[in-house]
Design a protein around this motif. Structure first.
Motif, PDB file in Angstrom:
ATOM      1  N   LYS A 113    -169.549  21.807  48.814  1.00  0.00           N
ATOM      2  CA  LYS A 113    -169.100  22.860  48.108  1.00  0.00           C
ATOM      3  C   LYS A 113    -168.386  23.206  47.245  1.00  0.00           C
ATOM      4  O   LYS A 113    -167.202  23.879  46.613  1.00  0.00           O
ATOM      5  N   ALA A 114    -167.069  23.745  49.166  1.00  0.00           N
ATOM      6  CA  ALA A 114    -166.365  24.916  48.419  1.00  0.00           C
ATOM      7  C   ALA A 114    -165.047  24.494  49.473  1.00  0.00           C
ATOM      8  O   ALA A 114    -164.954  24.002  50.582  1.00  0.00           O
ATOM      9  N   PHE A 115    -163.373  25.123  49.011  1.00  0.00           N
ATOM     10  CA  PHE A 115    -162.797  24.699  50.322  1.00  0.00           C
ATOM     11  C   PHE A 115    -163.261  26.004  51.266  1.00  0.00           C
ATOM     12  O   PHE A 115    -162.815  26.000  52.521  1.00  0.00           O
ATOM     13  N   SER A 116    -162.827  27.260  50.524  1.00  0.00           N
ATOM     14  CA  SER A 116    -162.929  28.661  51.294  1.00  0.00           C
ATOM     15  C   SER A 116    -163.619  29.733  51.015  1.00  0.00           C
ATOM     16  O   SER A 116    -163.116  30.187  49.949  1.00  0.00           O
ATOM     17  N   ALA A 117    -164.829  30.413  51.202  1.00  0.00           N
ATOM     18  CA  ALA A 117    -165.412  31.483  50.414  1.00  0.00           C
ATOM     19  C   ALA A 117    -164.847  33.007  51.097  1.00  0.00           C
ATOM     20  O   ALA A 117    -165.179  33.942  50.582  1.00  0.00           O
ATOM     21  N   GLY A 118    -164.388  32.439  52.033  1.00  0.00           N
ATOM     22  CA  GLY A 118    -162.801  34.263  52.662  1.00  0.00           C
ATOM     23  C   GLY A 118    -163.377  34.550  54.199  1.00  0.00           C
ATOM     24  O   GLY A 118    -164.690  33.195  54.638  1.00  0.00           O
ATOM     25  N   GLY A 119    -163.385  35.009  54.519  1.00  0.00           N
ATOM     26  CA  GLY A 119    -164.272  35.790  55.788  1.00  0.00           C
ATOM     27  C   GLY A 119    -165.885  35.651  55.091  1.00  0.00           C
ATOM     28  O   GLY A 119    -167.009  35.958  55.004  1.00  0.00           O
ATOM     29  N   ASP A 120    -166.126  35.985  56.550  1.00  0.00           N
ATOM     30  CA  ASP A 120    -168.009  35.283  56.848  1.00  0.00           C
ATOM     31  C   ASP A 120    -168.892  36.960  56.350  1.00  0.00           C
ATOM     32  O   ASP A 120    -168.070  37.695  57.325  1.00  0.00           O
ATOM     33  N   ILE A 121    -168.973  37.203  56.087  1.00  0.00           N
ATOM     34  CA  ILE A 121    -170.094  39.001  55.411  1.00  0.00           C
ATOM     35  C   ILE A 121    -171.020  39.204  56.295  1.00  0.00           C
ATOM     36  O   ILE A 121    -171.084  40.696  57.003  1.00  0.00           O
ATOM     37  N   LYS A 122    -171.778  38.034  56.755  1.00  0.00           N
ATOM     38  CA  LYS A 122    -172.776  37.858  57.141  1.00  0.00           C
ATOM     39  C   LYS A 122    -172.557  38.194  58.437  1.00  0.00           C
ATOM     40  O   LYS A 122    -173.085  38.687  59.373  1.00  0.00           O
ATOM     41  N   ALA A 123    -171.288  38.018  59.080  1.00  0.00           N
ATOM     42  CA  ALA A 123    -171.396  37.587  60.607  1.00  0.00           C
ATOM     43  C   ALA A 123    -170.653  39.519  60.636  1.00  0.00           C
ATOM     44  O   ALA A 123    -170.909  39.966  61.367  1.00  0.00           O
ATOM     45  N   MET A 124    -169.734  40.069  59.606  1.00  0.00           N
ATOM     46  CA  MET A 124    -169.548  41.313  59.477  1.00  0.00           C
ATOM     47  C   MET A 124    -170.498  42.377  59.886  1.00  0.00           C
ATOM     48  O   MET A 124    -170.276  43.591  60.541  1.00  0.00           O
ATOM     49  N   VAL A 125    -171.638  42.197  59.631  1.00  0.00           N
ATOM     50  CA  VAL A 125    -172.600  42.968  59.631  1.00  0.00           C
ATOM     51  C   VAL A 125    -173.928  42.622  60.248  1.00  0.00           C
ATOM     52  O   VAL A 125    -174.505  43.582  60.768  1.00  0.00           O
ATOM     53  N   ASN A 126    -173.054  41.553  61.410  1.00  0.00           N
ATOM     54  CA  ASN A 126    -174.292  41.268  62.891  1.00  0.00           C
ATOM     55  C   ASN A 126    -174.444  42.465  63.345  1.00  0.00           C
ATOM     56  O   ASN A 126    -173.881  42.136  64.637  1.00  0.00           O
ATOM     57  N   PRO A 127    -175.333  42.857  63.899  1.00  0.00           N
ATOM     58  CA  PRO A 127    -175.507  44.091  64.255  1.00  0.00           C
ATOM     59  C   PRO A 127    -175.266  42.822  65.906  1.00  0.00           C
ATOM     60  O   PRO A 127    -175.306  44.046  66.624  1.00  0.00           O
ATOM     61  N   ASP A 128    -175.886  41.873  66.021  1.00  0.00           N
ATOM     62  CA  ASP A 128    -176.399  41.699  67.334  1.00  0.00           C
ATOM     63  C   ASP A 128    -175.275  41.059  68.002  1.00  0.00           C
ATOM     64  O   ASP A 128    -174.868  40.686  69.318  1.00  0.00           O
TER      65      ASP A 128
END
Length: 260
Positions: free
Chosen positions: A59-74
């Motif tokens: 559905k998209a070209f790219s939503a940009g950087g993966d914010i969920k990955a940025m806040v993944n503590p694991d």
């Protein structure tokens, strides 16, 4: 070469590079950033391809950087490695010895917008959502976003777009000179292929030579901007405003920035 988050297909002097994380609107995690950098680097010496189309699956070209990955503590992002890959990605995109076409539908935001703007020709659908919206999470543009914006619209307008994080339709982006063509919804890739075919029936070798002449004079400036972006982004990642921005994003609320 096999990739996990992207696909590269080569046929008849053209390549199609597809961002392939449709379940995440092709948001770029550290794996995709590295794979894009590696792929574009490998294309520097690829004599088979004269035109490269970059597109997004789903559905998209790219939503940009993966914010969920940025806040993944694991699995926290190593920002020094990430910015190194983003630097390689942008420099190799700008210096590719081929004509590059961005086929944009849906969202093209943040690093995804930098990637599109780095292409020689940007074709976007009329309902696309284009934004240099790093400011919304307290960051600066990366992927040479400062450089590519300045190239297309100049410094005053680049600052306004960066500071506002304005989301634009295809027609709005065209009116500002940010993109080159607007097409109907669902027609970006079809039009990109038609454009690629036209280029391949033109004296494309001369076109690529002119591109290299024009781009070579700017490489040192591009390198300086990429270095400044990397330094600034690492610093911004530690800022209070950035932490508030990503927390607000996750919680789906308006952030409360303090300039810290």
């Amino acid at each position: 070469m096999e990739y996990e988050t992207i696909q590269l297909v080569k046929e008849n002097r053209r390549g199609i590079l597809t961002l392939n994380r449709p379940q995440a609107m092709n948001a770029m995690n550290d794996v995709m950033m590295k794979e894009l950098a590696d792929c574009l680097e490998s294309l520097q010496n690829d004599a088979e391809i004269q035109v490269l189309i970059i597109r997004g699956e789903g559905k998209a070209f790219s939503a940009g950087g993966d914010i969920k990955a940025m806040v993944n503590p694991d699995a926290p992002m190593d920002m020094s490695l990430v910015m190194g890959d983003i630097t390689r990605l942008a420099k190799n995109l700008y210096t590719l010895p081929m004509i590059t076409i961005a086929s944009v539908h849906g969202a093209s935001a943040g690093l995804g917008f930098s990637l599109a703007l780095g292409c020689d020709i940007v074709i976007a659908e009329e309902n696309a959502k284009l934004a240099m919206n790093f400011i919304g999470i307290g960051l600066v543009p990366d992927g040479a976003g400062h450089f590519f914006l300045k190239e297309r619209v100049g410094i005053p307008k680049a600052k306004q777009l960066i500071w506002s994080g304005k989301v634009m339709t295809g027609h709005e982006a065209l009116s500002l000179g940010l993109i080159d063509e607007v097409v109907a919804e669902g027609k970006a890739f079809e039009h990109a292929e038609i454009t690629a075919t036209g280029i391949l029936h033109a004296p494309v070798k001369a076109m690529i030579a002119s591109k290299q002449i024009l781009h070579t004079q700017n490489i040192h400036e591009l390198e300086r901007i990429l270095s400044l972006e990397a330094t600034s982004q690492v610093a911004m990642r530690k800022s209070t405003d950035h932490l508030e921005g990503i927390q607000a994003f996750v919680e789906k609320r308006k952030p409360s920035f303090k300039g810290e």
